[in-house]
Design a protein around this motif. Structure first.
Motif, short mmCIF file in Angstrom:
data_model
loop_
_atom_site.label_atom_id
_atom_site.label_comp_id
_atom_site.label_asym_id
_atom_site.label_seq_id
_atom_site.Cartn_x
_atom_site.Cartn_y
_atom_site.Cartn_z
N GLN A 1 96.43 -9.71 -42.34
CA GLN A 1 96.17 -9.45 -40.93
C GLN A 1 96.59 -8.06 -40.49
N ASP A 2 97.69 -7.53 -41.07
CA ASP A 2 98.12 -6.20 -40.67
C ASP A 2 97.12 -5.13 -41.12
N VAL A 3 96.45 -5.37 -42.27
CA VAL A 3 95.43 -4.44 -42.73
C VAL A 3 94.20 -4.51 -41.83
N VAL A 4 93.80 -5.74 -41.49
CA VAL A 4 92.66 -5.91 -40.58
C VAL A 4 92.95 -5.25 -39.24
N ALA A 5 94.17 -5.43 -38.74
CA ALA A 5 94.54 -4.84 -37.46
C ALA A 5 94.47 -3.32 -37.52
N GLU A 6 94.91 -2.74 -38.64
CA GLU A 6 94.89 -1.28 -38.77
C GLU A 6 93.46 -0.75 -38.81
N VAL A 7 92.56 -1.50 -39.44
CA VAL A 7 91.15 -1.10 -39.48
C VAL A 7 90.53 -1.20 -38.08
N LEU A 8 90.76 -2.33 -37.41
CA LEU A 8 90.17 -2.53 -36.09
C LEU A 8 90.75 -1.57 -35.06
N ARG A 9 91.97 -1.12 -35.28
CA ARG A 9 92.62 -0.21 -34.34
C ARG A 9 91.87 1.12 -34.23
N ARG A 10 91.12 1.46 -35.27
CA ARG A 10 90.42 2.75 -35.31
C ARG A 10 89.03 2.69 -34.68
N ILE A 11 88.65 1.53 -34.18
CA ILE A 11 87.31 1.36 -33.62
C ILE A 11 87.34 1.59 -32.11
N ALA A 12 86.31 2.23 -31.60
CA ALA A 12 86.21 2.49 -30.16
C ALA A 12 86.18 1.18 -29.39
N ARG B 1 84.43 -0.26 -26.99
CA ARG B 1 83.20 -1.03 -26.80
C ARG B 1 82.78 -1.72 -28.10
N SER B 2 82.91 -1.03 -29.22
CA SER B 2 82.60 -1.64 -30.52
C SER B 2 83.64 -2.69 -30.89
N LEU B 3 84.89 -2.44 -30.51
CA LEU B 3 85.96 -3.40 -30.80
C LEU B 3 85.71 -4.71 -30.06
N ALA B 4 85.20 -4.62 -28.84
CA ALA B 4 84.89 -5.84 -28.09
C ALA B 4 83.83 -6.66 -28.81
N ALA B 5 82.86 -5.97 -29.43
CA ALA B 5 81.84 -6.69 -30.20
C ALA B 5 82.44 -7.31 -31.46
N CYS B 6 83.36 -6.59 -32.13
CA CYS B 6 84.01 -7.12 -33.33
C CYS B 6 84.84 -8.36 -33.00
N ARG B 7 85.42 -8.38 -31.82
CA ARG B 7 86.25 -9.52 -31.42
C ARG B 7 85.44 -10.81 -31.36
N CYS B 8 84.13 -10.68 -31.16
CA CYS B 8 83.27 -11.86 -31.04
C CYS B 8 82.70 -12.33 -32.39
N VAL B 9 83.04 -11.63 -33.48
CA VAL B 9 82.46 -11.96 -34.78
C VAL B 9 82.97 -13.31 -35.28
N CYS B 10 84.27 -13.53 -35.21
CA CYS B 10 84.84 -14.78 -35.71
C CYS B 10 86.20 -15.02 -35.07
N LYS B 11 86.71 -16.23 -35.22
CA LYS B 11 87.99 -16.59 -34.60
C LYS B 11 89.14 -15.78 -35.20
N ALA B 12 89.06 -15.50 -36.50
CA ALA B 12 90.15 -14.76 -37.15
C ALA B 12 90.27 -13.35 -36.58
N TRP B 13 89.13 -12.68 -36.40
CA TRP B 13 89.18 -11.32 -35.86
C TRP B 13 89.63 -11.34 -34.40
N ARG B 14 89.18 -12.36 -33.66
CA ARG B 14 89.61 -12.46 -32.27
C ARG B 14 91.12 -12.63 -32.19
N ALA B 15 91.67 -13.43 -33.10
CA ALA B 15 93.12 -13.65 -33.10
C ALA B 15 93.87 -12.37 -33.42
N VAL B 16 93.35 -11.56 -34.36
CA VAL B 16 94.00 -10.30 -34.71
C VAL B 16 93.96 -9.33 -33.53
N VAL B 17 92.81 -9.23 -32.89
CA VAL B 17 92.66 -8.32 -31.75
C VAL B 17 93.60 -8.72 -30.62
#
Length: 429
Positions: free
Chosen positions: A9-20, A22-38
């Motif tokens: 999860q810390d690796v996923v968080a570091e990757v998602l942290r680099r996303i703008a 508006r795109s991060l909001a879209a990534c949050r809707c991909v799956c429950k795991a990503w939403r939990a990390v965000v």
């Protein structure tokens, strides 16, 4: 997708942290795991984006350090004192533009909220002709939207030098030739230089014109040399709107590298000072004397001291802000109430006055300077005789904000400011 699902999860968080955002909001809707990390890492924080108006930065002539006129809530967290930049403290440079919380100075891009800054590389020559000193008149503009990308661009837009004959910047014709005055302006292609934080360097960009030119060089050249100080711009929906000379603006399509000339309504060339800006419904402009605010002088006398919270930040307040650490926590309830109360258009508010019954008759009129537009409301700010007011286009009401004093110097430039607390300015120190 499978690799990301199996990653810690810390690796996923570091990757998602680099996303703008508006795109991060879209990534949050991909799956429950990503939403939990965000959500667990508070990666998607709308309160960090420049979504509310926090004040007005302004400068006086001769140039002093930028001053901030705002509510005390903003004044406790942001300052225009830029002592942390890598320039001598006795050198002061003007604000060239302001976009989504960033200030463009002569040689720097600065975020006054996070105190991050970048020194721009040396400006490219505006003309490649050997020994040319005429094609040097350029204005600088900033394009930035942290919801889309952490990167920004700086545009150098050539304008017509005050003294003719002048060089045709696109074709590099820099000799004394009467034909120069008869050339169309702006040219097509219109060659501009653009700095991108992605590449870290200046590059030429060729803009093709759609539609007719504004006229010849002789026809559209500014009457007064000082007009260059008032050439504001605004960025909205992948387009940069730039005021050129005195009678027209350019709409530059940043996706297709094209531009179109938009002429202002007829006015007195050399006397009207159109101010363009972005508001809630899109692009707006205001012309001097279109809105008669003389009654403001009568209703709010110069010694009026009670009421609204907007004030000019003092030197002691500037120093105090710089001594404190940067606070990225959301504003507390008290600060929220103060900020929201600055734009209470309720009829019971004693500082709100309807202008529907105002007439245009009378003698002497104080000149009200247009400070800029509210980026998220149909509101424009004016200042005159030390009174600063907000005018609501929809309700035709005026809200008194306070006194913006600056001694005997002349108010030179002003910019509506929305704080950006996103700490990802590329290349920042």
């Amino acid at each position: 997708m499978v690799g990301m699902d199996l990653a810690p999860q810390d690796v996923v968080a570091e990757v998602l942290r680099r996303i703008a955002p508006r795109s991060l909001a879209a990534c949050r809707c991909v799956c429950k795991a990503w939403r939990a990390v965000v959500d667990a890492n508070r990666l998607l924080r709308a309160d960090l984006l420049p979504l509310t108006l926090d004040g007005i930065f302004y400068e006086t002539c001769p140039y002093n350090e930028p001053m901030l006129f705002s509510s005390p809530a903003t004044g406790r967290r942001v300052t225009g004192k830029l002592d942390y930049l890598d320039w001598p403290l006795d050198d002061v440079f003007p604000i060239m533009d302001c976009c989504s919380g960033l200030l463009l100075m002569c040689y720097h891009v600065v975020n006054p909220a996070t105190r991050q800054w970048v020194r721009l590389p040396p400006l490219p020559p505006s003309c490649t002709a050997a020994g040319c000193t005429r094609c040097s008149s350029q204005n600088r503009y900033l394009v930035y939207d942290p919801a889309l990308s952490p990167h920004y661009e700086v545009f150098l837009i050539p304008n017509i030098p005050f003294t003719l004959p002048t060089g045709h910047i696109c074709m590099h014709i820099c000799r004394d030739d009467e034909s120069v005055s008869a050339m169309e302006w702006p040219p097509s292609p219109y060659i501009v230089h653009v700095f991108s934080s992605k590449t870290g360097c200046w590059k030429e960009r060729s803009l093709l014109r759609e539609g007719e030119a504004a006229g010849t060089v002789a026809e559209v050249k500014a009457v007064y040399d000082t007009v260059s100080f008032f050439l504001y711009a605004a960025y909205w929906k992948d387009a940069l709107y730039v005021r050129c000379e005195e009678e027209f603006l350019l709409r530059i399509n940043l996706l297709h590298d094209t531009y179109r000339v938009i002429k202002f309504p007829d006015g007195n060339k050399g006397y009207t000072v159109p101010r363009i800006g972005k508001s809630e419904k899109g692009m707006e402009w205001a012309l001097r004397n279109v809105i008669d605010l003389q009654r403001v002088v009568e209703i709010y006398p110069a010694n009026h001291v009670d009421g609204p919270n907007w004030v000019v930040q003092s030197e002691d307040q500037m120093d105090l802000v710089l001594k404190n650490d940067i606070n990225l926590q959301p504003a507390d309830d008290k600060d929220k109430a103060m900020t929201e109360g600055d734009f209470d258009w309720d009829s019971d508010n004693e500082y709100v006055v309807s202008t529907n019954d105002w007439d245009n008759k009378g003698g002497y009129r104080d000149y009200f300077y247009c400070l800029g537009f509210h980026p998220y409301k149909e509101v424009v700010f004016f200042h005159g005789a030390f009174r600063t007011v907000a005018y609501n286009f929809d309700s035709c009401k005026v809200l008194y904000l306070g006194e913006m004093r600056y001694g005997y110097e002349e108010l030179q430039e002003s910019f509506s400011y929305a704080s950006c607390w996103v700490r990802n300015l590329p290349g920042s120190n």
